[in-house]
Write an enzyme that holds these catalytic residues in place. Structure first.
Site, PDB file in Angstrom:
ATOM      1  N   ARG B  96     -11.698  14.052  11.740  1.00 15.24           N
ATOM      2  CA  ARG B  96      -9.709  13.709  10.801  1.00 15.24           C
ATOM      3  C   ARG B  96      -9.598  13.384   9.513  1.00 15.24           C
ATOM      4  O   ARG B  96      -8.674  13.440   9.119  1.00 15.24           O
ATOM      5  CB  ARG B  96      -9.364  13.388  12.425  1.00 15.24           C
ATOM      6  CG  ARG B  96      -7.777  13.257  12.195  1.00 15.24           C
ATOM      7  CD  ARG B  96      -7.228  14.394  12.612  1.00 15.24           C
ATOM      8  NE  ARG B  96      -6.723  14.452  11.973  1.00 15.24           N
ATOM      9  CZ  ARG B  96      -6.553  15.977  10.528  1.00 15.24           C
ATOM     10  NH1 ARG B  96      -6.758  16.937  11.848  1.00 15.24           N
ATOM     11  NH2 ARG B  96      -6.240  16.553  10.352  1.00 15.24           N
ATOM     12  N   GLU B 194      13.038   0.057 -19.213  1.00 19.40           N
ATOM     13  CA  GLU B 194      13.692   0.932 -18.616  1.00 19.40           C
ATOM     14  C   GLU B 194      14.979   1.147 -19.489  1.00 19.40           C
ATOM     15  O   GLU B 194      15.791   0.139 -19.921  1.00 19.40           O
ATOM     16  CB  GLU B 194      13.590   1.123 -17.476  1.00 19.40           C
ATOM     17  CG  GLU B 194      14.310   2.106 -16.931  1.00 19.40           C
ATOM     18  CD  GLU B 194      14.691   1.452 -15.734  1.00 19.40           C
ATOM     19  OE1 GLU B 194      13.419   2.086 -14.864  1.00 19.40           O
ATOM     20  OE2 GLU B 194      15.455   0.618 -14.676  1.00 19.40           O
TER      21      GLU B 194
END
Lengths: 278, 278, 278, 278, 278, 278
Positions: B96, B194
């Site tokens: 898993r 930015e």
């Protein structure tokens, strides 16, 4: 150090590296303090308050994180979720890690809520699986509960689940597998058996299984299984389940439907952390 | 212990607990050995060979894991990806965790390939972001490259990225922010800024930014930015980007488009580990 | 747990062992509290306040450590640097580890200050290297900045530096090395190339290097490099650099001079921690 | 995980970060293998074989590291010390960390050899102190032995050393301090007392000290101490000791002279790791 | 993180697993707080206050743990030892781990008190050994002191003890073994030699042993050893020692008797943690 | 790193300290190799092969440990259990830690065998509890199985056990406690309820408990409980159980009897590790 701290440390280490946040160190003096708000950018079921707060406490034990909502709250876009007061360096260094955690948890909670809603009015419960993002098992299971759905096993030690691979490994005798499990497992765990064929149900019942997982069966097969078992053990449907199919499965009378997608493919929800001007 | 081992240990700990795999311990003797195959259940770009193998080696250093394909391979459904020889207990206990890693990485690689394909024939490059699942930063970035797209910063230390929150934190003077970043950051990192308004571009150029991130701009704003900058620095578009919009953005002449969805919302691919009968 | 805590834990573990401070345990009752002062025994530039304080907080979270000076302060012999209030056992158990950290950091800061002073009035900056004591990378880099000099790369991930060994490893083609680095490295790191011959400068410029490291060149070679490059990229001198040679190199017009000795051979400064009588 | 592995992991983590060696990853394919040689660049006493090898084994368990010399060897400049065969990525990623360790250890060994040589022909032994670089205690002590000098206490648990600060802490009664130490410490550690005045020697002898440390005394004071003690316990001189003063101190008849400089201020030796062309 | 925290984390991890206390999580809301009392169920010498408190602080740093008694106190059955205020979840989750620690420590302290009492009025001291439960070395040694007995070596580094297996390993020459130990071990540890035959005592004395361990000797052999040694070194008896035999051994004039049973076979004392109604 | 490695590392750290085994380092050259045998000194049921071997592999991955017996074997005194080949330093440094583990595990296995033997011929099973030495939970449970007895819950997460303290904490309503547990706990764990009064049994049955723990009841009360329950759920007796009382309890028809003494007060068995002459 508990598992959540280990995950947060791992996430902070991978984001900060040994050199730290070079932007913030260059721009912001260490003594400057600030306040930021966590706000939703879309509708969602919220989950992840503790994980979010823990990130900032890990960076600065005295940071203050105050939540306006609790896990499980249904929120509209633009809702104020929490406010954080800490040094500016802590706020900027922890922002991405905290958001990465909470955005995923809200995604899971929101999807879990939709799934449990789809079976409303029946006794069927929607379960999660172990298909969680590595390191996020407990957080994912918490988010599922926040959304109103239910937890299957946490891991490999709190329940026996005999799957196809186990039968291959030990030669395929269902009754012997069930006998061994009941004999050797700790006394307080139940025993579940995965079956791919309704004809295996008699062995399951005779062997004393507590729960049977019906793997990848169509509606007719599920209905047949419900009929044959007749309440002698609990039935879980798994595999090939979609939100659309859930009401139908619930109506057939199964106890549980488990969906891997709750935790392996939920979309991240949009939340942002906005710094308030001083 | 490197970051991948830390993540795998965390994942194995949460799955196995201190009590271990009670099903397998009850059913399978410790000395039994076996072989299992990793196979695809749908079409995908593969990624994650090292992570998959590491899980089994962590449980059993002498386990043998042989891959038939390499990261980046385009696979059909039903393809044999790898075979693993180890003790049956290792195969069942690691299944898993190994799948949880590789299914997510294949999901990212497959989405990254689609995104980079969408800008083919232009000089635009699709970049990832830091919006990765906690603990999976390196694996997520590797999967992006396997899909043919490109990596933005790995974390907060290998590049300066001055965002809105930084400007809020230090009072908002772009040129001063750029000056501080260039003065104080280590010598080999670039400085990105930015901007949310094309009028900030002059300050970016004058301040010596290496790259500008155009945040949440529409196509017209992006086109205007490209025109104004005229190659004096590199331009990255981020926010509100979909696969559908990518060709348009690339055609406008930007250098980079970054997509958080590559790593925060990729669907897990379906692969399974099938035990071979002895 | 961040890198500084890991280093301090390692240092405390190696000093205290599992048995602890047998002298102090025998002589001093656990409840006794005390106060100690950190004083300089010679002239120095101070660095290391956080590391010093962290040792005592690691042993006793409620310990009080108050500094009279900040990192970067120029101190005379006999200066009071800090006072610590804690249990006597904490003061005595942490003394050596705290001093070992701060004495080394002050040594680096003091040497870095001398080096940067030697190039005063020029645009040349003195840089450190990665030749730091294992585990002390961040502290060493911090001490360099406290002394007024500058940081080169923090480690292998925040900048590309192509050295002789890399060229040997990939066959020696400088332009191809630069092309690969620019193509594959994350987007916000610069690319530096080490050259041992001024004739390699044309390849460096053509290949798009951001910085060139002139390795073990004499003054004439450095001058020739400055002339040829003519500002098209930044130049760093490394190897065979002494404090005496620094002014000459700076005058030649190079951007950076890096000195391994700043961090690998700085002498420990003399400070002591003196317990005050009750 | 032992202390050496913890130190190496810390050093590799700080150098590689979570993003790894971006230069090498860009330039060198993962499958390429290579060979490198560790060579001296100056005359030295060598130390550090295990630490050097361990770095490469930590990165690649199957790496081959073969030493031509052992710790303690006296080497000329240009000597071949070891050769390493591993993947090129391992060689390039581990180079700096391995050199940082071995260069410091050779520095300590070389200085220790000079110091012990200075007392040749006497029964005096040169001892190290606990003034080691944090995390490098065991490696520093090993290097001292490689140079032919001797180890004082390893840390706070393998010997009682009552210093000035301890006497301040418990009120200053030497005999009571010695009594407590002998009563309460584990049975197999000796008790040493630091004295700053020869008049304290009678208390030391009466209290049953095994060793006395003469702190910061001039030659006349040391001679007086030797005369008064007359072999009834061992004498160690510490503080203000230089290589030049060692022969004089040894001639006075003390048992030990300890030098902090062996480990806190030894210059790093010059060695390099040279990659061989394929 | 010190050794006690490591042990407590290990114990909490094995008890709580990654899924936590499923009973308490189901029954008790996270915000509920409570108070519990630690009480004795039988007569005992108490030990373990710090370990007990640390468990609750590890789970909840702000938990309050107040002790009415100190380590070493002689308690009757039914005595109130401490009271703890914390969240109910903390009290219930930490109960078993805290009791497991303190019940064992009280068992050791109680047995140690009986043993030291058995030699009262002589100069003989009862010592522990290294036969402690893994991870509980420091706690076991602390409990021994709480009971009034004494500590032998803490571990392999704070004393030399040359045993039969060492002599086998290096060829069996006692004098050479003692010479090597005195030459190479750190300067502040003593040297003890295990002998199985009184004829080895001359070699022990000539070789400069500080202590001799008489292994598995009967009373006559011990008496002979005391006679032969005549105070020239210290004598320890070990092996085949019972509480009943202790007075006889002490009367023979040995300095120490060591008992592995103090730490390897002490019975756990009965204490319980009782929650007070709100 | 799994829990066993963590325990072994903790045990080796506390025994070796940072300075290591000073005796062995002084006496035995690093290159010398040897062989040792683990032999029993008394009759016992053996347990602990993996733990014993792991200690030596942790110190020296290439050490060879060969067992002649498996866990669960009934051994006479003087039996050869295993032989170990490794460097002499490894054998001597690991001896005590390996013995400390295996001596305790054999003690538990031997006592468990006696207890299960006492109920032979009935369907009653002897169970362990969570009263294990901190860090030794898994090893203790393994030893119980080696002795032929059975495991109760491993920890707090693999079963619900509602005790007196839980009822105090949530107000004491048994049926509500059972309802909450069944609703909220993961789906594959059973629910056990501790009762101190047979009148609580009706609530237990009505509330859907899977198992009831009869706490500290005398034989008459136990008999009454068996009568009232009449097979509708499983019954476990706990508290005040001795080996002598076991047959009586089993004869009364209970399903399980649990004994804390199996793991909290088993005497260590005597085994030794004997070095063979070269």
């Amino acid at each position: 150090m508990d598992a959540l701290d280990r995950l947060i440390d791992l996430a902070l280490d991978e984001d900060l590296g040994a050199a730290g946040d070079v932007t913030t160190v260059a721009l912001v003096p260490p003594s400057a303090r600030g306040r930021a708000e966590l706000v939703t950018k879309e509708e969602m079921v919220f989950a992840g308050a503790e994980a979010f707060a823990r990130v900032f406490h890990r960076l600065e034990p005295g940071a203050s994180v105050e939540f306006r909502v609790v896990d499980g709250a249904q929120l509209a876009a633009g809702a104020l979720v929490a406010s954080v007061s800490a040094s500016l360096r802590t706020l900027l260094a922890g922002e991405r890690t905290a958001l990465n955690l909470v955005q995923r948890m809200c995604g899971i909670a929101t999807l879990a809520a939709k799934a449990q809603e789809a079976v409303r009015g029946t006794r069927c419960r929607v379960l999660d699986t172990r298909k969680t993002s590595p390191g996020m098992r407990a957080l994912s299971k918490l988010a599922v509960r926040a959304g109103g759905a239910f937890n299957h096993r946490f891991g490999l030690s709190d329940g026996v689940l005999i799957k196809d691979n186990h039968l291959v490994a030990m030669g395929g005798d269902i009754r012997e597998a069930l006998r061994l499990a009941r004999e050797k497992a700790p006394r307080l765990v139940k025993v579940e058996l995965e079956v791919t064929d309704v004809n295996q149900l008699e062995d399951a019942i005779a062997g004393g299984a507590d729960v049977v997982l019906l793997d990848n069966m169509n509606d007719a097969q599920v209905a047949e299984a419900v009929r044959r078992v007749h309440g002698r053990l609990q039935l879980e449907v798994s595999g090939g389940v979609t939100l659309e199919r859930l009401p139908k499965l619930a109506a057939l009378g199964v106890d549980f439907v488990s969906l891997g997608a709750l935790t392996h493919s939920a979309r991240a929800m949009d939340l942002s952390l906005e710094l308030l001007p001083a």
